[in-house]
Design a protein around this motif. Sequence first.
Motif, PDB file in Angstrom:
ATOM      1  N   THR A   1       0.838  -1.211   0.000  1.00  0.00           N
ATOM      2  CA  THR A   1       0.000   0.000   0.000  1.00  0.00           C
ATOM      3  C   THR A   1       0.866   1.252   0.000  1.00  0.00           C
ATOM      4  O   THR A   1       1.953   1.264   0.601  1.00  0.00           O
ATOM      5  N   HIS A   2       0.365   2.263  -0.692  1.00  0.00           N
ATOM      6  CA  HIS A   2       0.980   3.596  -0.624  1.00  0.00           C
ATOM      7  C   HIS A   2      -0.148   4.606  -0.403  1.00  0.00           C
ATOM      8  O   HIS A   2      -1.215   4.478  -1.000  1.00  0.00           O
ATOM      9  N   ILE A   3       0.111   5.577   0.450  1.00  0.00           N
ATOM     10  CA  ILE A   3      -0.885   6.635   0.701  1.00  0.00           C
ATOM     11  C   ILE A   3      -0.178   7.979   0.584  1.00  0.00           C
ATOM     12  O   ILE A   3       0.858   8.187   1.231  1.00  0.00           O
ATOM     13  N   SER A   4      -0.718   8.880  -0.236  1.00  0.00           N
ATOM     14  CA  SER A   4      -0.131  10.227  -0.292  1.00  0.00           C
ATOM     15  C   SER A   4      -1.018  11.159  -1.094  1.00  0.00           C
ATOM     16  O   SER A   4      -2.108  10.792  -1.532  1.00  0.00           O
ATOM     17  N   ASN A   5      -0.463  12.371  -1.289  1.00  0.00           N
ATOM     18  CA  ASN A   5      -1.158  13.360  -2.129  1.00  0.00           C
ATOM     19  C   ASN A   5      -0.696  13.258  -3.593  1.00  0.00           C
ATOM     20  O   ASN A   5      -0.991  14.144  -4.391  1.00  0.00           O
ATOM     21  N   PHE A   6       0.021  12.196  -3.925  1.00  0.00           N
ATOM     22  CA  PHE A   6       0.433  11.898  -5.311  1.00  0.00           C
ATOM     23  C   PHE A   6       1.148  13.072  -5.984  1.00  0.00           C
ATOM     24  O   PHE A   6       0.931  13.351  -7.159  1.00  0.00           O
ATOM     25  N   ARG A   7       1.978  13.780  -5.206  1.00  0.00           N
ATOM     26  CA  ARG A   7       2.767  14.857  -5.817  1.00  0.00           C
ATOM     27  C   ARG A   7       4.090  14.276  -6.292  1.00  0.00           C
ATOM     28  O   ARG A   7       4.499  13.200  -5.846  1.00  0.00           O
ATOM     29  N   PRO A   8       4.818  15.017  -7.179  1.00  0.00           N
ATOM     30  CA  PRO A   8       6.085  14.485  -7.707  1.00  0.00           C
ATOM     31  C   PRO A   8       7.044  14.035  -6.609  1.00  0.00           C
ATOM     32  O   PRO A   8       7.760  13.044  -6.769  1.00  0.00           O
ATOM     33  N   VAL A   9       7.049  14.749  -5.465  1.00  0.00           N
ATOM     34  CA  VAL A   9       7.984  14.439  -4.377  1.00  0.00           C
ATOM     35  C   VAL A   9       7.794  13.009  -3.828  1.00  0.00           C
ATOM     36  O   VAL A   9       8.705  12.431  -3.238  1.00  0.00           O
TER      37      VAL A   9
ATOM     38  N   VAL B   1      -3.616   4.783  -2.409  1.00  0.00           N
ATOM     39  CA  VAL B   1      -4.659   5.574  -1.744  1.00  0.00           C
ATOM     40  C   VAL B   1      -4.319   7.060  -1.830  1.00  0.00           C
ATOM     41  O   VAL B   1      -3.213   7.458  -1.457  1.00  0.00           O
ATOM     42  N   GLY B   2      -5.263   7.852  -2.297  1.00  0.00           N
ATOM     43  CA  GLY B   2      -5.046   9.294  -2.390  1.00  0.00           C
ATOM     44  C   GLY B   2      -5.334   9.779  -3.794  1.00  0.00           C
ATOM     45  O   GLY B   2      -5.869   9.043  -4.623  1.00  0.00           O
ATOM     46  N   ASP B   3      -4.936  11.006  -4.025  1.00  0.00           N
ATOM     47  CA  ASP B   3      -5.156  11.585  -5.345  1.00  0.00           C
ATOM     48  C   ASP B   3      -4.162  12.729  -5.530  1.00  0.00           C
ATOM     49  O   ASP B   3      -3.630  13.232  -4.541  1.00  0.00           O
ATOM     50  N   GLY B   4      -3.924  13.108  -6.771  1.00  0.00           N
ATOM     51  CA  GLY B   4      -3.003  14.212  -7.004  1.00  0.00           C
ATOM     52  C   GLY B   4      -2.461  14.184  -8.413  1.00  0.00           C
ATOM     53  O   GLY B   4      -2.820  13.325  -9.219  1.00  0.00           O
ATOM     54  N   PRO B   5      -1.565  15.141  -8.688  1.00  0.00           N
ATOM     55  CA  PRO B   5      -1.129  15.378 -10.070  1.00  0.00           C
ATOM     56  C   PRO B   5      -0.390  14.218 -10.744  1.00  0.00           C
ATOM     57  O   PRO B   5      -0.357  14.155 -11.971  1.00  0.00           O
ATOM     58  N   GLU B   6       0.194  13.312  -9.981  1.00  0.00           N
ATOM     59  CA  GLU B   6       0.992  12.238 -10.600  1.00  0.00           C
ATOM     60  C   GLU B   6       0.194  10.965 -10.859  1.00  0.00           C
ATOM     61  O   GLU B   6       0.756   9.959 -11.308  1.00  0.00           O
TER      62      GLU B   6
ATOM     63  N   GLU C   1      -2.173   9.977 -13.007  1.00  0.00           N
ATOM     64  CA  GLU C   1      -2.293   9.441 -14.367  1.00  0.00           C
ATOM     65  C   GLU C   1      -0.966   8.910 -14.884  1.00  0.00           C
ATOM     66  O   GLU C   1      -0.901   7.884 -15.554  1.00  0.00           O
ATOM     67  N   ARG C   2       0.116   9.624 -14.561  1.00  0.00           N
ATOM     68  CA  ARG C   2       1.439   9.176 -14.997  1.00  0.00           C
ATOM     69  C   ARG C   2       1.739   7.792 -14.395  1.00  0.00           C
ATOM     70  O   ARG C   2       2.253   6.905 -15.059  1.00  0.00           O
ATOM     71  N   ALA C   3       1.362   7.627 -13.120  1.00  0.00           N
ATOM     72  CA  ALA C   3       1.611   6.341 -12.449  1.00  0.00           C
ATOM     73  C   ALA C   3       0.760   5.251 -13.097  1.00  0.00           C
ATOM     74  O   ALA C   3       1.242   4.134 -13.353  1.00  0.00           O
ATOM     75  N   ARG C   4      -0.467   5.580 -13.396  1.00  0.00           N
ATOM     76  CA  ARG C   4      -1.351   4.590 -14.023  1.00  0.00           C
ATOM     77  C   ARG C   4      -0.804   4.182 -15.400  1.00  0.00           C
ATOM     78  O   ARG C   4      -0.787   3.006 -15.763  1.00  0.00           O
ATOM     79  N   MET C   5      -0.288   5.186 -16.135  1.00  0.00           N
ATOM     80  CA  MET C   5       0.255   4.886 -17.472  1.00  0.00           C
ATOM     81  C   MET C   5       1.489   3.989 -17.374  1.00  0.00           C
ATOM     82  O   MET C   5       1.673   3.067 -18.173  1.00  0.00           O
ATOM     83  N   LEU C   6       2.327   4.246 -16.366  1.00  0.00           N
ATOM     84  CA  LEU C   6       3.517   3.407 -16.203  1.00  0.00           C
ATOM     85  C   LEU C   6       3.096   1.970 -15.841  1.00  0.00           C
ATOM     86  O   LEU C   6       3.664   1.001 -16.370  1.00  0.00           O
ATOM     87  N   ALA C   7       2.102   1.852 -15.004  1.00  0.00           N
ATOM     88  CA  ALA C   7       1.621   0.516 -14.622  1.00  0.00           C
ATOM     89  C   ALA C   7       1.083  -0.207 -15.861  1.00  0.00           C
ATOM     90  O   ALA C   7       1.295  -1.414 -16.041  1.00  0.00           O
ATOM     91  N   GLN C   8       0.439   0.549 -16.726  1.00  0.00           N
ATOM     92  CA  GLN C   8      -0.089  -0.012 -17.989  1.00  0.00           C
ATOM     93  C   GLN C   8       1.075  -0.496 -18.857  1.00  0.00           C
ATOM     94  O   GLN C   8       1.094  -1.625 -19.343  1.00  0.00           O
TER      95      GLN C   8
END
Length: 377
Positions: free
Chosen positions: A201-209, A233-238, A240-247
């Motif tokens: 599990t990962h939880i954050s605000n999904f920022r680049p940091v 868990v969470g939401d933020g600017p990164e 979609e990029r993470a989802r695309m990499l997982a794809q």
Amino acid sequence: MNIGIVCYPTFGGSGVIATELGKYLAQKGHQAHFITYDQPVRLNTVQPNTFYHEVSMHDYPLFHYQPYELALSSKMVQTIRKWKLDVLHVHYAIPHAYAAHMAKQILAVEGIHIPVITTLHGTDITLVGKNPIYRDAVNFSINSSDIVTSVSESLKSDTNALFNIKKEIEVIPNFIDRTLYEEPKECLRKQFAPNGERILTHISNFRPVKRLNDIIRVFAQLREESHVRLIMVGDGPEKERARMLAQELGVVEHVIFTGKVLDIDRILRCTDVFLLPSEKESFGLAALEAMACGVPVISSNTGGLPEVNIHGETGFTANVGDVDAMVKFIKQLFSDAALEETLRVGAKRRSLLYDITNIAPMYEGVYSRVVRHSPVR
Ligand code: GMT
């Protein structure tokens, strides 16, 4: 005591800490007055001694940017006057410490003294505050606070290195409420891992940091050999990029993006490993919350993380970006039941040091000190 609390009302750790501290102090008989632009997410119930004062904004066509600090300072002044607040505790320096300084000056003209405590949380120093666009004003407002606290030793030394701070910064670490993790709750493991997979599990605000791509790469490497699922868990600017990499890496159907979740303990209770490979992290509250559920943490060794996640005791730490090391540690943990149990017990044990009953009195001590030294109104 009547305490004014200023924070971001969002899911971020600084807002969570501010809200949980206020709720706890209210239960102990203090008055907690939240001054912010929205109902803090964790202030979701009506409680005795707890008040919410909304900072409203007035739109005017001339403004390209609405003057939030001005509205916040005015709201602070009105709330302090009306409710006779004893202290004003602002969480996250930008722009709260600056607005608090203005409120203090405005009230001083009326003969009202309000002590200001500023708690530094991380990016208000390490990412945003040090930017030359803000640096002078942040430096000034930290120095003009009566007391400055930081959530880790690491953040204290970063602040002293990046700014010209004239007072001693007191370290008061973040906390959890152990009682929250002790209530029995239905196990959701089957829902997240129907085929008996291990859960990361990962939880954050999904920022680049937060380096979400490292998480996806760790997961993809593990999937080559193990049955694992990843809960993000969470939401933020990164996101979609993470989802695309997982794809791209062919693992997307094994990744669950839950969006923002309030009762994260329900996910953490069925988690096997918590991942936090951040570029920078002053403390890592989400890691501590995982530890409170007895979940070993695999994190980077940056900032305050090694103060919380002790390598070999509560999980493992690796250099920022060292995906291979993180994979190696997780494999080691999954293949050694005794090690896994040791880390689970170690994580839980260490989290208890950070129970709110140990940490909140430190803030109460700070409040009493400044109030005692305040001139009589
Ligand atoms: O800017 C952020 O990342 C948000 C900020 C927050 O409001 O949660 O995070 C910081 O404060 C937390 C609470 O003290 C700490 O647990 C986080 O480590 C810290 N984030 C960073 O330093 C990146």
